[in-house]
Scaffold this motif. Structure first.
Motif, PDB file in Angstrom:
ATOM      1  N   VAL A  31      72.198  -8.394  50.803  1.00  0.00           N
ATOM      2  CA  VAL A  31      71.932  -7.354  51.792  1.00  0.00           C
ATOM      3  C   VAL A  31      70.426  -7.153  51.886  1.00  0.00           C
ATOM      4  CG1 VAL A  31      72.278  -4.938  52.450  1.00  0.00           C
ATOM      5  CG2 VAL A  31      74.110  -6.190  51.261  1.00  0.00           C
ATOM      6  N   LEU A  32      69.866  -7.417  53.064  1.00  0.00           N
ATOM      7  CA  LEU A  32      68.450  -7.173  53.304  1.00  0.00           C
ATOM      8  C   LEU A  32      68.317  -5.822  53.997  1.00  0.00           C
ATOM      9  CD1 LEU A  32      67.367 -10.699  54.612  1.00  0.00           C
ATOM     10  CD2 LEU A  32      67.139  -9.769  52.301  1.00  0.00           C
ATOM     11  N   ALA A  33      67.685  -4.860  53.330  1.00  0.00           N
ATOM     12  CA  ALA A  33      67.589  -3.489  53.821  1.00  0.00           C
ATOM     13  C   ALA A  33      66.139  -3.177  54.192  1.00  0.00           C
ATOM     14  CB  ALA A  33      68.085  -2.510  52.758  1.00  0.00           C
ATOM     15  N   ILE A  34      65.889  -3.042  55.494  1.00  0.00           N
ATOM     16  CA  ILE A  34      64.536  -2.890  56.036  1.00  0.00           C
ATOM     17  C   ILE A  34      64.260  -1.426  56.345  1.00  0.00           C
ATOM     18  CG2 ILE A  34      63.061  -3.471  58.001  1.00  0.00           C
ATOM     19  CD1 ILE A  34      64.501  -6.160  58.151  1.00  0.00           C
ATOM     20  N   ASP A  35      63.156  -0.914  55.850  1.00  0.00           N
ATOM     21  CA  ASP A  35      62.759   0.477  56.036  1.00  0.00           C
ATOM     22  C   ASP A  35      62.343   0.721  57.490  1.00  0.00           C
ATOM     23  OD1 ASP A  35      61.732   3.039  55.895  1.00  0.00           O
ATOM     24  OD2 ASP A  35      60.332   2.622  54.257  1.00  0.00           O
ATOM     25  N   ALA A  36      63.079   1.607  58.178  1.00  0.00           N
ATOM     26  CA  ALA A  36      62.737   1.991  59.550  1.00  0.00           C
ATOM     27  C   ALA A  36      62.527   3.502  59.641  1.00  0.00           C
ATOM     28  CB  ALA A  36      63.840   1.550  60.508  1.00  0.00           C
ATOM     29  N   ARG A 142      75.682 -10.718  43.705  1.00  0.00           N
ATOM     30  CA  ARG A 142      75.636  -9.768  44.819  1.00  0.00           C
ATOM     31  C   ARG A 142      74.357  -8.954  44.669  1.00  0.00           C
ATOM     32  NH1 ARG A 142      80.652  -6.236  45.051  1.00  0.00           N
ATOM     33  NH2 ARG A 142      80.310  -6.078  42.817  1.00  0.00           N
ATOM     34  N   VAL A 143      73.532  -8.967  45.716  1.00  0.00           N
ATOM     35  CA  VAL A 143      72.184  -8.406  45.631  1.00  0.00           C
ATOM     36  C   VAL A 143      71.894  -7.526  46.839  1.00  0.00           C
ATOM     37  CG1 VAL A 143      69.713  -8.952  45.529  1.00  0.00           C
ATOM     38  CG2 VAL A 143      71.360 -10.420  44.339  1.00  0.00           C
ATOM     39  N   ILE A 144      71.267  -6.383  46.574  1.00  0.00           N
ATOM     40  CA  ILE A 144      70.684  -5.540  47.628  1.00  0.00           C
ATOM     41  C   ILE A 144      69.175  -5.646  47.509  1.00  0.00           C
ATOM     42  CG2 ILE A 144      70.451  -3.214  48.569  1.00  0.00           C
ATOM     43  CD1 ILE A 144      73.129  -2.542  47.224  1.00  0.00           C
ATOM     44  N   ASP A 145      68.536  -5.914  48.620  1.00  0.00           N
ATOM     45  CA  ASP A 145      67.105  -6.174  48.657  1.00  0.00           C
ATOM     46  C   ASP A 145      66.445  -5.070  49.489  1.00  0.00           C
ATOM     47  OD1 ASP A 145      64.618  -7.321  48.806  1.00  0.00           O
ATOM     48  OD2 ASP A 145      65.406  -9.345  49.019  1.00  0.00           O
ATOM     49  N   ILE A 146      65.820  -4.103  48.836  1.00  0.00           N
ATOM     50  CA  ILE A 146      65.261  -2.930  49.509  1.00  0.00           C
ATOM     51  C   ILE A 146      63.772  -3.123  49.790  1.00  0.00           C
ATOM     52  CG2 ILE A 146      64.770  -0.458  49.320  1.00  0.00           C
ATOM     53  CD1 ILE A 146      67.686  -0.814  49.407  1.00  0.00           C
ATOM     54  N   SER A 147      63.391  -2.974  51.067  1.00  0.00           N
ATOM     55  CA  SER A 147      61.980  -2.888  51.432  1.00  0.00           C
ATOM     56  C   SER A 147      61.691  -1.441  51.831  1.00  0.00           C
ATOM     57  CB  SER A 147      61.655  -3.803  52.612  1.00  0.00           C
ATOM     58  OG  SER A 147      61.873  -5.153  52.286  1.00  0.00           O
ATOM     59  N   THR A 171      73.023  -6.208  41.828  1.00  0.00           N
ATOM     60  CA  THR A 171      71.607  -6.186  41.466  1.00  0.00           C
ATOM     61  C   THR A 171      70.807  -5.603  42.620  1.00  0.00           C
ATOM     62  OG1 THR A 171      71.764  -8.085  39.980  1.00  0.00           O
ATOM     63  CG2 THR A 171      69.594  -7.613  40.902  1.00  0.00           C
ATOM     64  N   VAL A 172      69.871  -4.729  42.303  1.00  0.00           N
ATOM     65  CA  VAL A 172      68.988  -4.138  43.312  1.00  0.00           C
ATOM     66  C   VAL A 172      67.568  -4.630  43.065  1.00  0.00           C
ATOM     67  CG1 VAL A 172      68.110  -2.012  44.361  1.00  0.00           C
ATOM     68  CG2 VAL A 172      70.450  -2.079  43.442  1.00  0.00           C
ATOM     69  N   ASN A 173      67.017  -5.348  44.028  1.00  0.00           N
ATOM     70  CA  ASN A 173      65.625  -5.797  43.993  1.00  0.00           C
ATOM     71  C   ASN A 173      64.814  -5.013  45.009  1.00  0.00           C
ATOM     72  OD1 ASN A 173      66.161  -7.753  42.021  1.00  0.00           O
ATOM     73  ND2 ASN A 173      66.647  -9.298  43.560  1.00  0.00           N
ATOM     74  N   GLY A 174      63.492  -5.125  44.924  1.00  0.00           N
ATOM     75  CA  GLY A 174      62.669  -4.346  45.840  1.00  0.00           C
ATOM     76  C   GLY A 174      61.398  -5.034  46.281  1.00  0.00           C
ATOM     77  N   LEU A 175      60.960  -4.660  47.467  1.00  0.00           N
ATOM     78  CA  LEU A 175      59.651  -5.039  47.969  1.00  0.00           C
ATOM     79  C   LEU A 175      58.937  -3.758  48.349  1.00  0.00           C
ATOM     80  CD1 LEU A 175      58.748  -8.020  50.253  1.00  0.00           C
ATOM     81  CD2 LEU A 175      57.549  -5.854  50.404  1.00  0.00           C
ATOM     82  N   ALA A 176      57.888  -3.417  47.617  1.00  0.00           N
ATOM     83  CA  ALA A 176      57.159  -2.175  47.828  1.00  0.00           C
ATOM     84  C   ALA A 176      55.989  -2.421  48.782  1.00  0.00           C
ATOM     85  CB  ALA A 176      56.647  -1.637  46.492  1.00  0.00           C
ATOM     86  N   ILE A 177      56.005  -1.745  49.921  1.00  0.00           N
ATOM     87  CA  ILE A 177      54.929  -1.858  50.906  1.00  0.00           C
ATOM     88  C   ILE A 177      53.877  -0.818  50.557  1.00  0.00           C
ATOM     89  CG2 ILE A 177      54.380  -1.837  53.367  1.00  0.00           C
ATOM     90  CD1 ILE A 177      57.425  -2.262  53.848  1.00  0.00           C
ATOM     91  N   LEU A 178      52.691  -1.261  50.234  1.00  0.00           N
ATOM     92  CA  LEU A 178      51.688  -0.386  49.626  1.00  0.00           C
ATOM     93  C   LEU A 178      50.717   0.221  50.623  1.00  0.00           C
ATOM     94  CD1 LEU A 178      50.823  -2.567  46.488  1.00  0.00           C
ATOM     95  CD2 LEU A 178      52.704  -0.933  46.818  1.00  0.00           C
ATOM     96  N   ASP A 179      51.025   0.216  51.917  1.00  0.00           N
ATOM     97  CA  ASP A 179      50.072   0.725  52.905  1.00  0.00           C
ATOM     98  C   ASP A 179      49.836   2.227  52.779  1.00  0.00           C
ATOM     99  OD1 ASP A 179      52.613   1.367  53.736  1.00  0.00           O
ATOM    100  OD2 ASP A 179      52.305   0.810  55.834  1.00  0.00           O
ATOM    101  N   ALA A 180      50.853   2.983  52.319  1.00  0.00           N
ATOM    102  CA  ALA A 180      50.721   4.432  52.204  1.00  0.00           C
ATOM    103  C   ALA A 180      50.659   4.913  50.759  1.00  0.00           C
ATOM    104  CB  ALA A 180      51.882   5.123  52.922  1.00  0.00           C
TER     105      ALA A 180
END
Length: 228
Positions: A31-36, A142-147, A171-180
């Motif tokens: 699951v690719l979960a995109i922050d909107a 089974r993976v959830i990928d949180i941005s 499993t929960v993985n993450g991509l942290a967007i560091l702009d803020a």
């Protein structure tokens, strides 16, 4: 919460993509979960969409898929904001080559404008767990990928959602967007990710986002056999 999911009808599956079938074995159900959420600018949302699309349609990603035990992965994509706002932009689709990868990438880029809202990482995790429960095939992992570009500030407690995911074997993985928030990767490591082989990667800005997504995806695919 997961009840906010708005799945796209089967007729909207893009040409060249293969909906997941019963008992179809895959190396990873992802699951690719995109922050909107409201804290994400239009430019940053475009960067997330473009980064995921370009990474999925890359030779490196497809090569990683084909190198797996089954040579197939299942992917679904959601864009999320507040606790009750998660929208499926790509339904469960099996990728087994470049044609399917490109079709999913096109669907990501063509998503309609998202609903505004707060930042509910817990809601995104809950939605991901619900989608994985509905996946009809068999997956080694089974993976959830949180941005995300900020901490959880809406929905139920993040610790509760994370614990429920881990108890479900996700499993929960993450991509942290560091702009803020330059310390967001530390928050992800402490509060968001979990499960066998879980990890978080930082993305400094829009220019580094594609490379971070590609690294994350290939790491997840490569790890399927190791942590099965």
């Amino acid at each position: 919460m997961a009840s906010g999911l708005r799945p796209i009808p089967r007729r909207d599956v893009p040409a060249g993509a293969h909906p997941a079938q019963d008992d179809a074995p895959v190396d990873v159900a992802l699951v690719l979960a995109i922050d909107a959420s409201g804290s994400v600018t239009d430019e940053a949302l475009r960067a997330q969409r473009r980064g995921h699309a370009e990474a999925l349609a890359s030779e490196a990603f497809v090569a990683a898929v084909l190198a797996g035990a089954h040579g197939r992965v299942a992917v679904t994509v959601i864009e999320w904001s507040s606790g009750g706002r998660q929208e499926v932009t790509v339904p469960w689709t099996v990728i087994a080559g470049m044609a399917q990868a490109r079709a999913v990438a096109e669907r990501i880029l063509g998503a309609r404008p998202p609903l505004p809202g707060h930042t509910s990482i817990s809601g995104a995790i809950d939605a991901g767990v619900a989608l994985l429960a509905r996946f009809a095939g068999r997956a080694a992992r089974r993976v959830i990928d949180i941005s995300a570009n900020g901490p959880n500030n809406d929905g139920r407690a993040l610790a509760e959602a994370r614990r429920a995911a881990l108890e479900a074997g996700v499993t929960v993985n993450g991509l942290a967007i560091l702009d803020a928030d330059p310390d967001l990767a530390r928050y992800f490591a402490a509060e968001v990710i979990g499960g066998p082989g879980a990890f978080v990667l930082p993305a400094e800005d829009a220019g580094s986002y594609r490379a971070a997504v590609l690294r994350k995806l290939t790491t997840e695919i490569a790890g399927a056999g190791r942590w099965a």
